[in-house]
Design a protein around this motif. Structure first.
Motif, mmCIF file in Angstrom:
data_model
loop_
_atom_site.group_PDB
_atom_site.id
_atom_site.type_symbol
_atom_site.label_atom_id
_atom_site.label_comp_id
_atom_site.label_asym_id
_atom_site.label_seq_id
_atom_site.Cartn_x
_atom_site.Cartn_y
_atom_site.Cartn_z
ATOM 1 N N ARG A 5 -3.660 -1.296 6.287
ATOM 2 C CA ARG A 5 -2.451 -2.316 7.412
ATOM 3 C C ARG A 5 -0.928 -1.916 6.757
ATOM 4 N NH1 ARG A 5 -5.697 -6.269 4.943
ATOM 5 N NH2 ARG A 5 -4.127 -6.971 3.596
ATOM 6 N N MET A 6 -0.444 -1.059 5.932
ATOM 7 C CA MET A 6 0.594 -0.730 5.769
ATOM 8 C C MET A 6 0.772 0.431 6.383
ATOM 9 S SD MET A 6 2.064 -3.210 3.591
ATOM 10 C CE MET A 6 0.942 -4.425 4.039
ATOM 11 N N GLN A 7 0.354 1.415 6.722
ATOM 12 C CA GLN A 7 0.444 2.447 7.597
ATOM 13 C C GLN A 7 0.752 1.934 8.907
ATOM 14 O OE1 GLN A 7 -3.570 3.800 6.373
ATOM 15 N NE2 GLN A 7 -2.208 5.914 5.002
ATOM 16 N N ALA A 8 -0.243 0.924 9.279
ATOM 17 C CA ALA A 8 -0.309 0.594 11.048
ATOM 18 C C ALA A 8 1.524 -0.319 11.009
ATOM 19 C CB ALA A 8 -0.983 -0.257 10.672
ATOM 20 N N ALA A 9 2.352 -0.838 9.637
ATOM 21 C CA ALA A 9 2.974 -1.623 9.682
ATOM 22 C C ALA A 9 4.388 -0.282 10.045
ATOM 23 C CB ALA A 9 3.642 -2.065 8.664
ATOM 24 N N GLU A 10 4.033 0.833 9.221
ATOM 25 C CA GLU A 10 5.223 1.532 9.519
ATOM 26 C C GLU A 10 5.282 2.413 11.061
ATOM 27 O OE1 GLU A 10 3.854 4.819 6.152
ATOM 28 O OE2 GLU A 10 4.168 3.696 5.510
ATOM 29 N N TRP A 49 -2.978 -7.106 13.734
ATOM 30 C CA TRP A 49 -2.169 -6.493 12.153
ATOM 31 C C TRP A 49 -0.202 -6.790 13.340
ATOM 32 C CZ3 TRP A 49 -4.942 -2.194 10.420
ATOM 33 C CH2 TRP A 49 -5.980 -2.708 9.898
ATOM 34 N N HIS A 50 -0.956 -6.112 14.822
ATOM 35 C CA HIS A 50 0.832 -6.179 15.555
ATOM 36 C C HIS A 50 1.188 -7.514 15.268
ATOM 37 C CE1 HIS A 50 3.193 -4.972 19.323
ATOM 38 N NE2 HIS A 50 4.033 -3.949 18.079
ATOM 39 N N GLN A 51 1.029 -8.516 15.868
ATOM 40 C CA GLN A 51 0.811 -9.738 16.200
ATOM 41 C C GLN A 51 1.666 -10.303 14.624
ATOM 42 O OE1 GLN A 51 1.209 -10.984 19.605
ATOM 43 N NE2 GLN A 51 2.439 -12.737 17.756
ATOM 44 N N LEU A 52 1.029 -10.305 13.385
ATOM 45 C CA LEU A 52 1.239 -10.591 12.590
ATOM 46 C C LEU A 52 2.238 -9.652 11.978
ATOM 47 C CD1 LEU A 52 -2.024 -10.707 10.438
ATOM 48 C CD2 LEU A 52 -0.782 -12.612 11.077
ATOM 49 N N TRP A 53 2.482 -8.364 12.701
ATOM 50 C CA TRP A 53 3.931 -7.938 12.044
ATOM 51 C C TRP A 53 5.171 -7.806 12.850
ATOM 52 C CZ3 TRP A 53 6.573 -4.106 15.232
ATOM 53 C CH2 TRP A 53 7.859 -3.678 14.903
ATOM 54 N N ARG A 54 5.073 -8.320 13.643
ATOM 55 C CA ARG A 54 5.567 -8.951 14.865
ATOM 56 C C ARG A 54 6.414 -10.732 14.883
ATOM 57 N NH1 ARG A 54 4.139 -8.327 20.702
ATOM 58 N NH2 ARG A 54 3.724 -10.608 20.544
ATOM 59 N N ASP A 55 5.886 -11.415 13.888
ATOM 60 C CA ASP A 55 5.601 -12.613 14.019
ATOM 61 C C ASP A 55 6.738 -12.949 12.360
ATOM 62 O OD1 ASP A 55 5.165 -12.987 16.274
ATOM 63 O OD2 ASP A 55 3.311 -14.112 15.464
ATOM 64 N N PHE A 71 4.527 0.807 13.288
ATOM 65 C CA PHE A 71 4.965 -0.702 14.308
ATOM 66 C C PHE A 71 6.358 0.131 14.354
ATOM 67 C CE2 PHE A 71 0.899 -2.993 13.463
ATOM 68 C CZ PHE A 71 0.527 -2.615 14.563
ATOM 69 N N GLU A 72 6.555 0.697 13.155
ATOM 70 C CA GLU A 72 8.231 0.122 12.787
ATOM 71 C C GLU A 72 8.868 1.616 13.341
ATOM 72 O OE1 GLU A 72 9.156 0.343 8.236
ATOM 73 O OE2 GLU A 72 8.966 -1.588 8.746
#
Length: 190
Positions: A13-18, A43-49, A20-21
């Motif tokens: 999930r942390m890799q996904a956040a990187e 995860w993208h939705q959670l990251w955006r919010d 997405f950034e």
């Protein structure tokens, strides 16, 4: 899920956040990290919010244990004593139902059988299933009966040719005997 599995999932999930950034699309994130597209989109939705913090694990899911650490230690000690020490003298087996009953008696907390099973596993125990055998069972008589009598009374199975290779297609009405149900259905219309 194991602790190692949870750690791996959080790392992903942390890799996904990187990613997405870096403006990488969820479908590409799913491909790169070898996760489902559904997970990547969630995860993208959670990251955006909520940013990266929204993707941090909140610990294992499920309800918390209703017994304190001290009570868990006591329960483990009770289980070590064996079932006979707590009134089950017919056999030395801890079943999940017995453990649930023991928890209710000692700690005044209600646990289901499946909850007691999970708690036992957490403490390093496993529920046992008692063998239901008569104390007077004569193994020699059982063996003799199986070898001699059972072979005589057992009905033979169906012959190999009696079955159909296709269960989805009915037999042709033309092949039925004249008095069988539906036999007249094959007659041509005039």
């Amino acid at each position: 899920m194991t602790a190692a599995g949870r750690r791996r999932r959080e790392t992903v999930r942390m890799q996904a956040a990187e990613l997405f950034e870096q403006k990488v699309k969820p479908t590409e994130v799913a491909r790169r990290l070898r996760v489902s597209r559904k997970s990547a989109y969630q995860w993208h939705q959670l990251w955006r919010d909520g940013g990266v913090q929204a993707l941090v694990s909140r610990g294992p899911s499920g309800s918390r244990c209703r017994l304190s650490p001290r009570c868990l230690e006591k329960l483990a000690a009770y289980l070590e004593q064996g079932p006979a020490a707590h009134g089950w003298v017919e056999d030395q087996v801890w079943t999940a139902a017995r453990v649930a009953t023991l928890i209710g008696r000692k700690f005044h907390v209600s646990y289901s059988v499946s909850g007691a099973t999970r708690l036992m596993h957490r403490l390093g125990f496993s529920p046992q299933v008692p063998a239901r055998r008569v104390a007077e069972r004569d193994e020699q008589a059982v063996t003799t009966w199986k070898e001699a009598t059972w072979a005589e009374v057992k009905e033979p199975g169906r012959p190999a040719g009696a079955t159909s290779a296709s269960r989805t297609r009915q037999a042709s009405p033309a092949g039925r005997p004249g008095d069988a149900p539906g036999a007249g259905a094959a007659a041509p219309r005039s």
